[in-house]
Each structure stands twice: as structure tokens, then as C-alpha cells.
Design a protein around this motif. Structure first.
Motif, mmCIF file in Angstrom:
data_model
loop_
_atom_site.group_PDB
_atom_site.id
_atom_site.type_symbol
_atom_site.label_atom_id
_atom_site.label_comp_id
_atom_site.label_asym_id
_atom_site.label_seq_id
_atom_site.Cartn_x
_atom_site.Cartn_y
_atom_site.Cartn_z
ATOM 1 N N LYS A 187 49.018 18.357 -24.625
ATOM 2 C CA LYS A 187 49.578 18.877 -23.379
ATOM 3 C C LYS A 187 48.550 18.905 -22.251
ATOM 4 O O LYS A 187 48.898 19.076 -21.099
ATOM 5 C CB LYS A 187 50.099 20.292 -23.592
ATOM 6 N N GLY A 188 47.266 18.811 -22.561
ATOM 7 C CA GLY A 188 46.248 18.940 -21.529
ATOM 8 C C GLY A 188 46.037 20.405 -21.184
ATOM 9 O O GLY A 188 46.563 21.287 -21.857
ATOM 10 N N ALA A 189 45.260 20.656 -20.129
ATOM 11 C CA ALA A 189 44.993 22.037 -19.746
ATOM 12 C C ALA A 189 45.845 22.416 -18.538
ATOM 13 O O ALA A 189 46.360 21.527 -17.861
ATOM 14 C CB ALA A 189 43.509 22.180 -19.418
ATOM 15 N N PRO A 190 46.008 23.719 -18.243
ATOM 16 C CA PRO A 190 46.812 24.127 -17.092
ATOM 17 C C PRO A 190 46.255 23.524 -15.799
ATOM 18 O O PRO A 190 45.033 23.379 -15.658
ATOM 19 C CB PRO A 190 46.669 25.652 -17.074
ATOM 20 N N ALA A 191 47.128 23.214 -14.880
ATOM 21 C CA ALA A 191 46.695 22.553 -13.653
ATOM 22 C C ALA A 191 46.114 23.538 -12.656
ATOM 23 O O ALA A 191 45.409 23.147 -11.732
ATOM 24 C CB ALA A 191 47.859 21.807 -13.025
ATOM 25 N N SER A 192 46.427 24.841 -12.821
ATOM 26 C CA SER A 192 45.907 25.833 -11.884
ATOM 27 C C SER A 192 45.250 26.974 -12.664
ATOM 28 O O SER A 192 44.880 26.789 -13.820
ATOM 29 C CB SER A 192 47.042 26.358 -11.000
ATOM 30 N N HIS A 193 45.121 28.138 -12.041
ATOM 31 C CA HIS A 193 44.461 29.311 -12.640
ATOM 32 C C HIS A 193 43.010 29.009 -12.987
ATOM 33 O O HIS A 193 42.517 29.356 -14.060
ATOM 34 C CB HIS A 193 45.204 29.806 -13.894
ATOM 35 N N GLY A 194 42.320 28.308 -12.093
ATOM 36 C CA GLY A 194 40.881 28.168 -12.256
ATOM 37 C C GLY A 194 40.407 27.094 -13.194
ATOM 38 O O GLY A 194 39.227 27.059 -13.526
ATOM 39 N N THR A 195 41.302 26.213 -13.657
ATOM 40 C CA THR A 195 40.848 25.116 -14.528
ATOM 41 C C THR A 195 39.874 24.224 -13.756
ATOM 42 O O THR A 195 40.174 23.794 -12.646
ATOM 43 C CB THR A 195 42.040 24.278 -15.007
ATOM 44 N N HIS A 196 38.707 23.975 -14.359
ATOM 45 C CA HIS A 196 37.726 23.180 -13.643
ATOM 46 C C HIS A 196 37.341 21.947 -14.454
ATOM 47 O O HIS A 196 36.773 22.067 -15.540
ATOM 48 C CB HIS A 196 36.478 24.032 -13.365
ATOM 49 N N GLU A 197 37.677 20.782 -13.939
ATOM 50 C CA GLU A 197 37.329 19.505 -14.559
ATOM 51 C C GLU A 197 37.684 19.471 -16.049
ATOM 52 O O GLU A 197 36.893 19.077 -16.894
ATOM 53 C CB GLU A 197 35.828 19.215 -14.351
ATOM 54 N N TYR A 198 38.897 19.931 -16.385
ATOM 55 C CA TYR A 198 39.273 19.995 -17.796
ATOM 56 C C TYR A 198 40.780 19.764 -17.930
ATOM 57 O O TYR A 198 41.460 20.417 -18.692
ATOM 58 C CB TYR A 198 38.895 21.378 -18.355
ATOM 59 N N PHE A 199 41.343 18.820 -17.125
ATOM 60 C CA PHE A 199 42.805 18.729 -17.050
ATOM 61 C C PHE A 199 43.431 17.996 -18.227
ATOM 62 O O PHE A 199 44.433 18.417 -18.755
ATOM 63 C CB PHE A 199 43.208 18.055 -15.742
ATOM 64 N N ARG A 200 42.843 16.901 -18.655
ATOM 65 C CA ARG A 200 43.455 16.096 -19.718
ATOM 66 C C ARG A 200 42.572 16.081 -20.969
ATOM 67 O O ARG A 200 42.572 15.125 -21.734
ATOM 68 C CB ARG A 200 43.710 14.659 -19.214
#
Lengths: 116, 216
Positions: free
Chosen positions: B132-145
Motif C-alpha cells: 500500500k505504500g506509506a500515507p501521503a500526508s501527516h508528515g510522511t517524509h521521503e517514504y511514499f512507496r
């Protein structure tokens, strides 16, 4: 598209129906099966879209029913279509009449096509 | 077990059923498939029929050992050659050099289709394993996929084998089981099956009777 597939698709095409273009006022007679009974339902409106080629082609008819816009998409070559009747042709300048969705009443009327 | 046919994917289209429903179909050119060799228990240690498909028109491009092999069978050189393991009874039905009839399959039969899937190159975990990848918001930093954790700490102290990670995707042998035969055209050597089959257009395919429907 492969030639063989083209040939195979041509076999399934219905050539008995009249040619319909975008902007035409049409009556589409479709067969409806209820249990073992069959009846014909008519959907009357203006063709706002044609897409696809050969057997994959379909068209969308739009009408306003009791103030609510209704659109129905039919596969052109479907055996469920009994007949199509073209009741009139309108002059249109684009291939997709999506702008009709935002217009109401008299503004949504199309101009009739005049023979030259 | 059992003999099958070799073919080439021509593409997909759709046809109408009598009740008006639309069926997506794949059009496959099967045949003419010819028997190029018969292997038996005495000589080769196992029973098999070697089948060739797709004649090579430029014979000068075929090397001499291969040409000799096809000459022995009395066929022209073929681009796609596969073996089918068969029983003793089936061995007697086919002769070297003869064509395998399309009547092997009937309309309504179920088949398994094997092909080489389209290559996707080096793919990440989202595409390759459906992560599913990582959340697109709430402070995700360079860790989307990214795939997240791949293990624990000192215990077990290693990453387990088979961990789903990025890597090469596609371009491997894939079998799709239980596809229904919708139409057969003997004159055009065409078989139509319901649904999609692996591989690109013009990719080679192996078509066999469905293993899971053999007893029924």
C-alpha cells in the motif's frame, strides 16, 4: 489492430441499423426480457457521443426526464437493440456534446441541420 | 500430461452472447502445429511429442543442425518448438510430420494457457507485490512507496528468505487456468478464449486442456 481480428469483428457487426451521428435525435428500441416475456422499451433523446470502432462501438443518448438529465450508453451492434429511429439531425460543431450537461431548458436546444 | 497446441496471441476483442451480454475474448492463432519428433521410453527414457509452430519463411537463417532436425521430420523449420509429455495411447495417434488437428478442443471446453508475461523491468514493492505504500500526508517524509520494515533486531538477526522486496517483474512463464473456449475457426486456425492470456500481442502461447477440469 490485427487483420484477422478485424475480420472476426466484422462478422458480429449489425449492418441493418441506420447510421447515427453525434447531434441526432434518436429513438432507440431495446428488447427487455422479464422472466420469459419480452417487450420493447423506447429511449428517446439526443446522441451526445460515439466511441470505439467495429463491434466495440457504442453511443450515448441523453434526455431530460422530469427535470432530471438521463444518459444511457448502448453498444451499437448489440443484439438487444431492436431498431433505431433517427427523428432529426442537428447542426453540431464538436464530436462530444458534453456541454449540454451544463445547460438547461431552451439553452440546451440544438439547431436543426439544414440541407445545402 | 496430454497433448496441446501451440499458438500466437493476436489480440483481444469482444463478442456478444445471444442474451446480449458482452464477452471479452482473446484471439489466438493456433496452428498449423506439426509433430516434429516423437520421443519414446526405449530411446529417450520418456514418452513425449515434440510440436512445432510458426514456419520460418527465411530458411537461409536457420542453422544446419536445426534444419537437419526439421528435414528428418519432413516439415519446414519452425520458430516455436515445445514438447508435450503423453501416454502410450496418445503416442500412437500422432505421426511425425503430421498436423495436430484443431479438433483437440471444442467450443465450451476449458483450457490452460501458458505464455511469457510482459516484462516490467525493475519494479518497486507497490507495483510488484501490491503493497500500500506509506500515507501521503501527516508528515510522511521521503517514504511514499517504500515497503516498511523487513525484519526485527538481534533476534533473528537476519532478513528471512522470500521477503517481498523490489526486483525484476514480469517476463517470466505464467499459466492462466480454466479459460473457456468461446469460438473455434478451423479454416482460419483461430481459437477464441474468454478472458486475458499472458504476454504481449504476437507472443507465443502453449494451450492445453485444463488440468483442473480433466476428471469432470
Amino acid at each position: 489492430m490485427n487483420e484477422m481480428i478485424d475480420l472476426l469483428e466484422k462478422e458480429h457487426m449489425r449492418l441493418d441499423l441506420p447510421e447515427i451521428n453525434v447531434g441526432d435525435n434518436v429513438k432507440v428500441y431495446t428488447k427487455i426480457f422479464e422472466g420469459d416475456k419480452e417487450r420493447i422499451q423506447v429511449f428517446e433523446g439526443v446522441v451526445i457521443r460515439r466511441r470505439g470502432g467495429n463491434t466495440r462501438a457504442s453511443f450515448t443518448v441523453r434526455k431530460v426526464s422530469f427535470g432530471v438529465g438521463v444518459e444511457k450508453t448502448f453498444p451499437i451492434h448489440s443484439p438487444l437493440i431492436d431498431t433505431i429511429e433517427v427523428t432529426g439531425k442537428n447542426r453540431v460543431r464538436r464530436s462530444k456534446l458534453y456541454f449540454l450537461r451544463n445547460l438547461k431548458g431552451k439553452a440546451a436546444k440544438l439547431k436543426e441541420k439544414r440541407d445545402r | 500430461m496430454g497433448i496441446g497446441l501451440l499458438g500466437k496471441k493476436l489480440g483481444m476483442t469482444q463478442i456478444f452472447n445471444e442474451d446480449g451480454t458482452i464477452v471479452p475474448v482473446t484471439v489466438i492463432k493456433v496452428g498449423p502445429c506439426k509433430v516434429t519428433q516423437k520421443k519414446n521410453v526405449e530411446k529417450d527414457g520418456y514418452n513425449a511429442i515434440q510440436v512445432g509452430f510458426d514456419e520460418i519463411t527465411k530458411v537461409k537463417n536457420v542453422n544446419k543442425p536445426l534444419k537437419g532436425h526439421f528435414d528428418k521430420a519432413g516439415t519446414s523449420p519452425m520458430a516455436f518448438v515445445k514438447e508435450f509429455r503423453v501416454t502410450d495411447e496418445e503416442m500412437e495417434q500422432y505421426e511425425t510430420g503430421n498436423e495436430i488437428p484443431m479438433e483437440l478442443f471444442n467450443i465450451g471446453d476449458f483450457v490452460d494457457v501458458t505464455g511469457t508475461s510482459k516484462g516490467k523491468g525493475f519494479a518497486g514493492v507497490v507495483k510488484r507485490h501490491g503493497f500500500k505504500g506509506a500515507p501521503a500526508s501527516h508528515g510522511t517524509h521521503e517514504y511514499f512507496r517504500h515497503g516498511g520494515s523487513i525484519g526485527q533486531n538481534m533476534t533473528p538477526g537476519r532478513t528471512f528468505k522470500g521477503m517481498k522486496m523490489p526486483g525484476h517483474m514480469g517476463n517470466k512463464r505464467v499459466t492462466v487456468q480454466n479459460l473457456k473456449v468461446v469460438d473455434i475457426r478451423g479454416d482460419m486456425n483461430i481459437l477464441m478464449v474468454e478472458g486475458a492470456v499472458p504476454g504481449p500481442t504476437n507472443g507465443y502461447l502453449i494451450i492445453k486442456k485444463a488440468v483442473k477440469k480433466l476428471g469432470k
